[in-house]
Motif scaffolding. Structure first.
Motif, PDB file in Angstrom:
ATOM      1  N   VAL A 109      -2.947 -21.777 -17.077  1.00 44.18           N
ATOM      2  CA  VAL A 109      -3.649 -20.990 -16.146  1.00 44.18           C
ATOM      3  C   VAL A 109      -3.413 -19.773 -16.314  1.00 44.18           C
ATOM      4  O   VAL A 109      -2.110 -19.380 -16.303  1.00 44.18           O
ATOM      5  CB  VAL A 109      -3.685 -21.556 -14.998  1.00 44.18           C
ATOM      6  CG1 VAL A 109      -4.356 -20.656 -13.941  1.00 44.18           C
ATOM      7  CG2 VAL A 109      -4.031 -23.117 -14.449  1.00 44.18           C
ATOM      8  N   THR A 110      -4.411 -18.771 -16.377  1.00 43.09           N
ATOM      9  CA  THR A 110      -4.234 -17.418 -16.464  1.00 43.09           C
ATOM     10  C   THR A 110      -4.620 -16.862 -15.037  1.00 43.09           C
ATOM     11  O   THR A 110      -5.835 -17.010 -14.625  1.00 43.09           O
ATOM     12  CB  THR A 110      -4.886 -16.639 -17.556  1.00 43.09           C
ATOM     13  OG1 THR A 110      -4.498 -17.056 -18.810  1.00 43.09           O
ATOM     14  CG2 THR A 110      -4.886 -15.284 -17.536  1.00 43.09           C
ATOM     15  N   ILE A 111      -3.647 -16.179 -14.587  1.00 51.89           N
ATOM     16  CA  ILE A 111      -3.925 -15.792 -13.071  1.00 51.89           C
ATOM     17  C   ILE A 111      -4.033 -14.241 -13.105  1.00 51.89           C
ATOM     18  O   ILE A 111      -3.260 -13.513 -13.518  1.00 51.89           O
ATOM     19  CB  ILE A 111      -2.976 -16.004 -12.121  1.00 51.89           C
ATOM     20  CG1 ILE A 111      -2.947 -17.646 -11.925  1.00 51.89           C
ATOM     21  CG2 ILE A 111      -3.169 -15.380 -10.412  1.00 51.89           C
ATOM     22  CD1 ILE A 111      -1.871 -18.268 -11.131  1.00 51.89           C
ATOM     23  N   GLY A 112      -5.118 -13.624 -12.405  1.00 49.81           N
ATOM     24  CA  GLY A 112      -5.093 -12.152 -12.348  1.00 49.81           C
ATOM     25  C   GLY A 112      -4.875 -11.818 -11.300  1.00 49.81           C
ATOM     26  O   GLY A 112      -5.188 -12.447 -10.103  1.00 49.81           O
ATOM     27  N   PHE A 113      -3.752 -10.788 -10.955  1.00 50.04           N
ATOM     28  CA  PHE A 113      -3.140 -10.418  -9.724  1.00 50.04           C
ATOM     29  C   PHE A 113      -3.384  -8.836  -9.625  1.00 50.04           C
ATOM     30  O   PHE A 113      -3.223  -8.148 -10.376  1.00 50.04           O
ATOM     31  CB  PHE A 113      -1.686 -10.754  -9.747  1.00 50.04           C
ATOM     32  CG  PHE A 113      -0.989 -10.241  -8.432  1.00 50.04           C
ATOM     33  CD1 PHE A 113      -1.229 -10.948  -7.264  1.00 50.04           C
ATOM     34  CD2 PHE A 113      -0.269  -8.964  -8.362  1.00 50.04           C
ATOM     35  CE1 PHE A 113      -0.746 -10.611  -6.201  1.00 50.04           C
ATOM     36  CE2 PHE A 113       0.284  -8.603  -7.263  1.00 50.04           C
ATOM     37  CZ  PHE A 113      -0.005  -9.272  -5.903  1.00 50.04           C
ATOM     38  N   ALA A 114      -4.316  -8.566  -8.450  1.00 51.05           N
ATOM     39  CA  ALA A 114      -4.470  -7.259  -8.306  1.00 51.05           C
ATOM     40  C   ALA A 114      -4.284  -6.873  -6.791  1.00 51.05           C
ATOM     41  O   ALA A 114      -4.709  -7.028  -5.799  1.00 51.05           O
ATOM     42  CB  ALA A 114      -6.090  -6.896  -8.121  1.00 51.05           C
ATOM     43  N   GLY A 115      -2.756  -6.485  -6.759  1.00 50.47           N
ATOM     44  CA  GLY A 115      -2.096  -6.039  -5.503  1.00 50.47           C
ATOM     45  C   GLY A 115      -2.084  -4.659  -5.348  1.00 50.47           C
ATOM     46  O   GLY A 115      -2.839  -3.689  -5.841  1.00 50.47           O
ATOM     47  N   PRO A 116      -1.251  -4.334  -4.051  1.00 46.66           N
ATOM     48  CA  PRO A 116      -1.296  -2.825  -3.686  1.00 46.66           C
ATOM     49  C   PRO A 116      -0.519  -1.947  -4.639  1.00 46.66           C
ATOM     50  O   PRO A 116       0.608  -2.466  -5.286  1.00 46.66           O
ATOM     51  CB  PRO A 116      -0.828  -3.103  -2.279  1.00 46.66           C
ATOM     52  CG  PRO A 116       0.217  -4.228  -2.481  1.00 46.66           C
ATOM     53  CD  PRO A 116      -0.553  -5.307  -3.309  1.00 46.66           C
ATOM     54  N   GLN A 117      -0.510  -0.633  -4.169  1.00 49.37           N
ATOM     55  CA  GLN A 117       0.512   0.205  -4.891  1.00 49.37           C
ATOM     56  C   GLN A 117       1.747   0.029  -3.820  1.00 49.37           C
ATOM     57  O   GLN A 117       1.823  -0.062  -2.857  1.00 49.37           O
ATOM     58  CB  GLN A 117       0.034   1.750  -4.639  1.00 49.37           C
ATOM     59  CG  GLN A 117       1.070   2.841  -5.092  1.00 49.37           C
ATOM     60  CD  GLN A 117       0.532   4.071  -5.113  1.00 49.37           C
ATOM     61  OE1 GLN A 117      -0.553   4.293  -4.825  1.00 49.37           O
ATOM     62  NE2 GLN A 117       1.237   5.293  -5.020  1.00 49.37           N
ATOM     63  N   ALA A 118       3.020   0.110  -4.737  1.00 55.49           N
ATOM     64  CA  ALA A 118       4.351  -0.339  -4.053  1.00 55.49           C
ATOM     65  C   ALA A 118       4.865   0.902  -3.315  1.00 55.49           C
ATOM     66  O   ALA A 118       5.703   1.272  -3.703  1.00 55.49           O
ATOM     67  CB  ALA A 118       5.034  -1.255  -4.828  1.00 55.49           C
ATOM     68  N   ASP A 119       4.134   1.435  -2.118  1.00 59.04           N
ATOM     69  CA  ASP A 119       4.705   2.802  -1.791  1.00 59.04           C
ATOM     70  C   ASP A 119       5.231   2.373  -0.222  1.00 59.04           C
ATOM     71  O   ASP A 119       5.467   3.290   0.658  1.00 59.04           O
ATOM     72  CB  ASP A 119       3.563   3.848  -1.560  1.00 59.04           C
ATOM     73  CG  ASP A 119       2.308   3.019  -0.663  1.00 59.04           C
ATOM     74  OD1 ASP A 119       2.404   1.964  -0.511  1.00 59.04           O
ATOM     75  OD2 ASP A 119       1.641   3.966  -0.542  1.00 59.04           O
ATOM     76  N   HIS A 120       5.774   0.920  -0.065  1.00 60.69           N
ATOM     77  CA  HIS A 120       6.143   0.611   1.235  1.00 60.69           C
ATOM     78  C   HIS A 120       6.930  -0.679   0.885  1.00 60.69           C
ATOM     79  O   HIS A 120       6.618  -1.428  -0.015  1.00 60.69           O
ATOM     80  CB  HIS A 120       5.012  -0.090   2.142  1.00 60.69           C
ATOM     81  CG  HIS A 120       5.297  -0.179   3.560  1.00 60.69           C
ATOM     82  ND1 HIS A 120       5.747  -1.628   3.696  1.00 60.69           N
ATOM     83  CD2 HIS A 120       5.295   0.275   4.706  1.00 60.69           C
ATOM     84  CE1 HIS A 120       5.811  -1.712   5.085  1.00 60.69           C
ATOM     85  NE2 HIS A 120       5.802  -0.587   5.690  1.00 60.69           N
ATOM     86  N   GLY A 121       7.931  -0.878   1.602  1.00 56.51           N
ATOM     87  CA  GLY A 121       9.025  -1.980   1.270  1.00 56.51           C
ATOM     88  C   GLY A 121       8.262  -3.394   1.296  1.00 56.51           C
ATOM     89  O   GLY A 121       8.275  -4.273   0.403  1.00 56.51           O
ATOM     90  N   TRP A 122       7.452  -3.603   2.372  1.00 52.08           N
ATOM     91  CA  TRP A 122       6.754  -5.184   2.522  1.00 52.08           C
ATOM     92  C   TRP A 122       5.707  -5.142   1.296  1.00 52.08           C
ATOM     93  O   TRP A 122       5.468  -6.243   0.848  1.00 52.08           O
ATOM     94  CB  TRP A 122       5.815  -5.006   3.729  1.00 52.08           C
ATOM     95  CG  TRP A 122       5.177  -6.250   4.012  1.00 52.08           C
ATOM     96  CD1 TRP A 122       5.945  -7.307   4.559  1.00 52.08           C
ATOM     97  CD2 TRP A 122       3.916  -6.653   3.612  1.00 52.08           C
ATOM     98  NE1 TRP A 122       4.902  -8.353   4.464  1.00 52.08           N
ATOM     99  CE2 TRP A 122       3.659  -7.976   3.918  1.00 52.08           C
ATOM    100  CE3 TRP A 122       2.881  -6.144   3.149  1.00 52.08           C
ATOM    101  CZ2 TRP A 122       2.295  -8.801   3.692  1.00 52.08           C
ATOM    102  CZ3 TRP A 122       1.569  -6.846   2.913  1.00 52.08           C
ATOM    103  CH2 TRP A 122       1.365  -8.085   3.356  1.00 52.08           C
ATOM    104  N   LEU A 123       4.966  -3.973   0.806  1.00 48.90           N
ATOM    105  CA  LEU A 123       4.035  -3.947  -0.164  1.00 48.90           C
ATOM    106  C   LEU A 123       4.627  -4.285  -1.419  1.00 48.90           C
ATOM    107  O   LEU A 123       4.358  -5.049  -2.539  1.00 48.90           O
ATOM    108  CB  LEU A 123       3.053  -2.837  -0.276  1.00 48.90           C
ATOM    109  CG  LEU A 123       2.352  -2.566   0.942  1.00 48.90           C
ATOM    110  CD1 LEU A 123       1.425  -1.031   0.683  1.00 48.90           C
ATOM    111  CD2 LEU A 123       1.213  -3.768   1.029  1.00 48.90           C
ATOM    112  N   ASN A 124       5.790  -3.655  -1.707  1.00 55.37           N
ATOM    113  CA  ASN A 124       6.743  -3.760  -3.012  1.00 55.37           C
ATOM    114  C   ASN A 124       7.228  -5.428  -3.083  1.00 55.37           C
ATOM    115  O   ASN A 124       7.078  -5.817  -4.238  1.00 55.37           O
ATOM    116  CB  ASN A 124       7.562  -2.900  -3.148  1.00 55.37           C
ATOM    117  CG  ASN A 124       8.722  -3.159  -4.363  1.00 55.37           C
ATOM    118  OD1 ASN A 124       8.203  -2.918  -5.282  1.00 55.37           O
ATOM    119  ND2 ASN A 124       9.854  -3.796  -4.057  1.00 55.37           N
TER     120      ASN A 124
END
Length: 352
Positions: free
Chosen positions: A58-73
């Motif tokens: 399975v190929t999974i595409g992941f589009a996450g947030p910019q890691a500018d916050h501890g939780w987002l990172n």
């Protein structure tokens, strides 16, 4: 399906929700058994459950947030770490962006690459709804992570935290600590007020306090989920309120700034409850030498679970721990309260 490493009791709770194949097979058998079921039915059910054994690639595409916050990172790290645990998963991850147009472009690139499944934490759920719809129409199932799209047609499954429940549990904890005190006063250091999640957290907090008639909320400031804003807004609250009994801060990152302001003011006459579950907050709770006595979780492990769900979707499987042959349409995570009594259990999930 695997989970991020944690204590045995926390793992057992997650196994009841999405679990390992063994737990899933047992649970499904127990839920569906009756006089008409036989071992063949149970074996068929177990065979349709995703597990740790390598299966269809399975190929999974992941589009996450910019890691500018501890939780987002932590969101980004949890997704990448979980994908590496599966030999049958290839992760195509974008660089991450908080710019709506840029993130749409990144997702369209993943669609053009014909990934099998998409996991998307949108910078803005409403603004990215159309690209979610585009993926679904292209036959690529979408796991919508946390910030929800405006239409359920834009995703196959949503998984995220409980903002209302986060506020509710913070209010309940504070209420129980102060229930024997007459004319108790509390204040609130919220997040960004134009975000729906902030309004939901405040609503839950207010609703919980209604159960404690001896408690009155006397002050509130909205910060910006940053250390600097937390320090500035907390300083304003301290100046405006010389006497209060408890503080709820929505976010542990801005809580670093809040704690600086509290220390600078020389205040230790109240208890503080944080939010999200940062490791530094858990360390302070364990040391028990500051005003910070608890934090209410908003688990970034949801990103690891999103990878689990995406893998199951790509393989046409259900999930362990549930009797159904398909994964659920939505999963809302629980906002547990971490105190000195249970902090060792949750420390492995704390993020930097």
């Amino acid at each position: 399906m695997r989970y991020a490493k944690s204590s045995s009791s926390a793992t057992s709770r997650r196994n009841l929700l999405l679990g390992t194949a063994a737990a899933g097979a047992l649970f499904a058998a127990g839920c569906t058994s009756n006089e008409n079921n036989d071992d063949g039915d149970n074996a068929k059910q177990a065979a349709n459950t995703a597990d740790d054994k390598p299966g269809k690639a399975v190929t999974i595409g992941f589009a996450g947030p910019q890691a500018d916050h501890g939780w987002l990172n932590a969101i980004n790290e949890q997704a990448k770490r979980r994908a590496k645990e599966y030999k049958d998963v290839t992760l195509e991850a974008t660089e991450g962006s908080n710019d709506t147009a840029q993130q749409i472009g990144q997702i369209e690139t993943l669609i053009n690459k014909k990934v099998d499944v998409l996991v998307i934490l949108p910078a803005d759920g409403k603004a990215l709804t159309q690209v979610g719809l585009k993926a679904m129409r292209a036959g690529i199932p979408v796991v919508n992570l946390d910030r929800v799209f405006a239409s359920p047609q834009a995703y196959r499954c949503w998984i995220g935290g409980d903002n209302y429940g986060m506020g509710l549990n913070a209010g309940r904890y504070i209420g129980e600590q102060l229930k024997g005190k007459k004319n108790a006063k509390v204040i609130e250091l919220a997040g960004i007020d134009n975000l729906e999640l902030t309004r939901q957290r405040t609503e839950g907090f207010n609703d919980a306090l209604k159960n404690y008639p001896n408690i009155k909320k006397v002050g509130r400031q909205a910060a910006e989920f940053t250390v600097e804003s937390g320090q500035a807004k907390m300083a304003q609250l301290l100046q405006a309120h010389s006497d209060f009994d408890a503080l709820w801060n929505h976010d542990d990152d801005q809580g670093v700034g809040a704690e600086r302001a509290i220390k600078q003011a020389g205040r230790d006459d109240f208890l503080m409850v944080g939010g999200a579950g940062a490791k530094h907050a858990m360390d302070a709770i364990k040391a028990d030498n500051t005003v910070l006595k608890a934090t209410v979780l908003y688990p970034p492990t949801m990103a690891a679970s999103a990878i689990d769900l995406a893998r199951a979707l790509g393989q046409g499987k259900g999930v362990g721990g549930l009797a159904e042959l398909e994964i659920p349409a939505s999963l809302t995570l629980y906002s547990a309260v971490v105190t000195k009594d249970n902090v060792d259990e949750y420390l492995p999930t704390g993020f930097s």
